[in-house]
Design a protein around this motif. Structure first.
Motif, PDB file in Angstrom:
ATOM      1  N   HIS A  48     -63.454 -12.936 -31.437  1.00 38.27           N
ATOM      2  CA  HIS A  48     -63.735 -12.320 -32.731  1.00 38.27           C
ATOM      3  C   HIS A  48     -65.246 -12.291 -33.002  1.00 38.27           C
ATOM      4  CE1 HIS A  48     -63.294 -11.224 -36.947  1.00 38.27           C
ATOM      5  NE2 HIS A  48     -64.086 -12.226 -37.251  1.00 38.27           N
ATOM      6  N   ALA A  49     -65.928 -13.374 -32.678  1.00 33.80           N
ATOM      7  CA  ALA A  49     -67.381 -13.428 -32.905  1.00 33.80           C
ATOM      8  C   ALA A  49     -68.092 -12.335 -32.126  1.00 33.80           C
ATOM      9  CB  ALA A  49     -67.922 -14.801 -32.513  1.00 33.80           C
ATOM     10  N   ILE A  50     -67.634 -12.091 -30.901  1.00 32.59           N
ATOM     11  CA  ILE A  50     -68.256 -11.063 -30.073  1.00 32.59           C
ATOM     12  C   ILE A  50     -67.907  -9.668 -30.585  1.00 32.59           C
ATOM     13  CG2 ILE A  50     -68.211 -10.020 -27.768  1.00 32.59           C
ATOM     14  CD1 ILE A  50     -67.921 -12.882 -26.651  1.00 32.59           C
ATOM     15  N   LYS A  51     -66.631  -9.440 -30.866  1.00 30.85           N
ATOM     16  CA  LYS A  51     -66.159  -8.112 -31.272  1.00 30.85           C
ATOM     17  C   LYS A  51     -66.810  -7.660 -32.579  1.00 30.85           C
ATOM     18  CE  LYS A  51     -63.333  -4.578 -30.737  1.00 30.85           C
ATOM     19  NZ  LYS A  51     -61.867  -4.712 -30.686  1.00 30.85           N
ATOM     20  N   THR A  52     -67.061  -8.591 -33.487  1.00 28.21           N
ATOM     21  CA  THR A  52     -67.595  -8.237 -34.796  1.00 28.21           C
ATOM     22  C   THR A  52     -69.115  -8.278 -34.856  1.00 28.21           C
ATOM     23  OG1 THR A  52     -67.318 -10.536 -35.520  1.00 28.21           O
ATOM     24  CG2 THR A  52     -65.529  -8.984 -36.004  1.00 28.21           C
TER      25      THR A  52
END
Length: 327
Positions: A48-52
């Motif tokens: 999630h940290a990467i995708k957002t």
């Protein structure tokens, strides 16, 4: 549309160079970095940290990939092919004590192991006596933990027949097809098999909370099970402020994941091999955290000492030194 002339571009680069002196160190865009993690709930926070874009300032263009087995992961870390990886906490200590310059940034789960079974009466280890138990990853976290719990229960090591599986899905299949009586699984696999069984008109129950069993003799309510480890090379690449920025980004990602689980888990579904709804449903039983390693050190050392009582080699013969705890 904004058109950048060569003069404006050079001026902008000069400003960026000066302002960057006080900002987190970043990796050049062409040096794409990969963060690795297990097919387990903590990896959803990373994905999630990467995708957002929460890691855009410290690791622009970073990608997430799931490792397939602990053996594969350890070999890749030792060879320098994985510089940022979520791994069992004892594994990071072991590698450190064996001479690899690696440190622990944080703990991302305080325990996500459960025993599940079609037989809802198997609610204690004693009731598992003479039964078969599937578990993935021989000689790794699930195996080490259940071995210690059996010992603390006063049972002989062979009291429960262990059926080792190469992967969590293989352990799930052993259970669903009736080839074992129970399975020891991490999240989201434990939640996944419960929901999968319903679709097959079967009932699978979460019969033993391993964290609760551990707390009965350890006095600690949590197992600092997994965290993000960084090699020295990775720390040098992103710099001290980048290491701090990475931790802050994961703290923010955890907040978002817990606030809106279903939306957040869409980022991790493909990499982890579970539908978003199963990953989201597993969060309440995954004990997700983003605890800095130094803050978690007392719990980690307590956990390491318990494991080492059975076999000191599990953690490399001693507690890791101060440099192991990156933040």
């Amino acid at each position: 549309m904004v058109v950048l002339t060569r003069r404006k571009t050079l001026a902008g680069l000069s400003v960026m160079a000066l302002s960057g002196l006080g900002a987190p160190s970043i990796v050049r865009a062409r040096d794409v970095l990969t963060i690795y993690g297990p097919p387990a709930a903590p990896s959803a926070v990373l994905a999630h940290a990467i995708k957002t874009g929460l890691l855009a300032d410290v690791m622009p263009g970073a990608v997430f990939k799931a490792w397939k087995s602990p053996d594969e992961m350890r070999a890749a870390v030792a060879s320098g092919n994985m510089g940022a990886v979520v791994m069992p906490s004892y594994g990071a200590a072991n590698l450190r004590n064996r001479g690899l310059d690696i440190g622990l940034l944080n703990i991302l789960s305080n325990g996500l192991l459960y025993i599940v079974s079609k037989d809802e009466t198997l609610t204690t280890l004693e009731r598992l006596r003479g039964k078969s138990l599937a578990l993935p990853f021989r000689n790794d976290m699930p195996d080490l933990v259940i071995g210690r719990l059996v010992q603390e229960a006063g049972m002989e090591p062979s009291a429960i027949r262990l059926e080792y599986a190469a992967t969590p899905p293989e352990a799930v299949q052993l259970l669903l097809t009736g080839r074992v009586d129970a399975a020891l699984l991490s999240e989201p696999a434990a939640t996944g098999v419960i929901l999968k069984a319903k679709s097959l008109f079967m009932d699978v129950h979460r019969v033993i909370d391993v964290q609760q069993e551990w707390a009965k003799f350890s006095g600690k309510p949590a197992i600092p099970q997994a965290g993000l480890a960084l090699t020295r090379e990775m720390c040098d690449r992103i710099g001290p402020s980048g290491v701090e920025g990475l931790q802050l980004a994961l703290e923010k990602a955890l907040e978002q994941v817990l606030a809106d689980p279903l939306t957040a888990t869409a980022s991790a579904s493909e990499a982890l091999g579970f539908p978003p709804e199963i990953i989201a449903a597993s969060f309440p039983t995954s004990h997700l955290v983003a605890s800095r390693a130094r803050a978690a050190r007392p719990d980690l050392e307590h956990f390491y000492e318990i494991l080492a009582q059975t076999n000191p080699a599990i953690i490399g013969g001693r507690l890791p030194d101060d440099g192991f705890y990156l933040l």
